[in-house]
Design a protein around this motif. Sequence first.
Motif, short mmCIF file in Angstrom:
data_model
loop_
_atom_site.label_atom_id
_atom_site.label_comp_id
_atom_site.label_asym_id
_atom_site.label_seq_id
_atom_site.Cartn_x
_atom_site.Cartn_y
_atom_site.Cartn_z
N LEU A 115 35.48 95.46 53.35
CA LEU A 115 35.09 94.50 54.37
C LEU A 115 36.28 93.63 54.74
CD1 LEU A 115 32.63 93.26 55.91
CD2 LEU A 115 32.38 91.69 53.98
N LEU A 130 21.02 92.85 58.04
CA LEU A 130 21.58 91.62 57.49
C LEU A 130 20.99 90.38 58.14
CD1 LEU A 130 25.33 92.71 57.19
CD2 LEU A 130 23.70 92.35 55.32
N LEU A 184 23.36 97.68 60.53
CA LEU A 184 23.73 96.62 59.59
C LEU A 184 23.48 95.23 60.18
CD1 LEU A 184 27.03 97.75 57.84
CD2 LEU A 184 24.70 97.75 56.95
N VAL A 222 30.24 89.68 60.77
CA VAL A 222 29.33 88.96 59.90
C VAL A 222 29.93 87.59 59.56
CG1 VAL A 222 30.31 90.11 57.86
CG2 VAL A 222 28.04 89.06 57.72
N THR A 224 24.95 87.72 62.23
CA THR A 224 25.75 88.90 62.58
C THR A 224 25.91 89.03 64.09
OG1 THR A 224 23.76 90.30 62.58
CG2 THR A 224 25.06 90.22 60.54
N LEU A 230 27.46 97.82 53.55
CA LEU A 230 28.57 98.44 54.26
C LEU A 230 28.99 99.73 53.57
CD1 LEU A 230 30.67 98.30 56.55
CD2 LEU A 230 32.15 97.01 54.99
N THR A 232 26.29 92.24 51.98
CA THR A 232 27.08 92.85 53.06
C THR A 232 27.96 93.98 52.55
OG1 THR A 232 27.10 90.72 54.21
CG2 THR A 232 28.72 92.36 54.91
N LYS A 233 28.64 93.76 51.43
CA LYS A 233 29.55 94.78 50.91
C LYS A 233 28.79 96.03 50.48
CE LYS A 233 33.15 91.56 49.39
NZ LYS A 233 33.85 90.97 48.23
#
Length: 391
Positions: free
Chosen positions: A372, A323, A319, A345, A330, A280, A276-277
């Motif tokens: 995030l 994801l 995203l 998320v 999400t 992002l 995720t990071k």
Amino acid sequence: MKKKFSYILLWIFVILPLWSEQLGSTTYGYSLDLPEGFVLVDSSGDGKGYQFQNIIYPVDILIKIYDTSTFDSATAALNSTLIKLSAKAEVSQVDWRNTDCIIAQFSMSLNGKNNEGWGVCAALPEKKGYFLMLSYAESNNNQENSTFSAVEPIILSAIDSLYIDRGSFYSAGPVTTFAFPESEEQSITLNIAGKEIPTVIYKEDAIANEFVIEREFYVLKLFADTELWVQAWQRYYRQIYRDAYHRLKRPAFDIYAALYRSDTLERSKKEPAEITKELLNWVQSFEYQRDTINSDFVSLPAVLSGESGSDCDSRSMLLAILLRQMNIETVIFVSPIYSHAMLGVNLNLPGAKIQVDGTEFLLGETTDSVELGLVAKEMSVTENWLPVVFP
């Protein structure tokens, strides 16, 4: 120009409703995510026939289920119905969901008035029967701006909202599939976390997704000034998600394979947060672009390939889909008040969160280079955010 905001790290809790319940049948296994405003006005009583009318716009829908013992093909079922209605039609086979499926554009006379519409007939899985749906409105070919022209996007959106199996929730509807059949693959290269990742999309993906976006934006605007505006907003994003999901399936696989696939237990424990990071950070580096004339939502394959700049909701949706295909839950949050959107998320990390139906979603800002879980102070009023929950 993007505004600069002060960001805060905080916990936000609120219970927000899930998306509207779909129409459908557990017996026959189909469902519909119709545009807003349709109400049931008649039914056959045996679960095989229904008529819906829109309470705001003059659009009707007829639904019929035919047993496989009655007809041996979708074409036969559709033609029989059109003959009964004395309708003239152009009929085309559609390669949709690996089933026998027919699309029709038709015209007919009802109560002495001309009507036009679109229809679909598809074989249901496990030989449960044939699902037939006709949606139509009064037309006047002598007028440039007829009633039908004004509501045709509602009709097409309704036909395209059919789901006949679980996979239908993650692939284009029958109308879009008919209009944009898969053709040649297009090779693209993504640059994520310092790595070049080759992948492919289909050449028609960007324009097909744009077709859905603009059609659904037209439908959204029709309900923007009604009491159904919240549901219309949520459905707008669901339809884009559905169409784009399968178009991003190969890129999601290739991203995961290049960056995160590992057989070690230690790595697997870190994966969701790391994925995720890094993703992002990747979308935060995209060129910022807004379209204040049209939908202001950019085709997701075009955003992915770098063919177009993007705004907050396009990035958040991109995203959310990537994801989700990596088994990370999400949602997206949109705010008409703030004219903004954010990713949500399901990660057990500190930061700003909004709770939806018992699940806390960590927020991700996609248009500014912040960590995030950080949310702009100017946008921290939870009640001003609408959740968009996906299947």
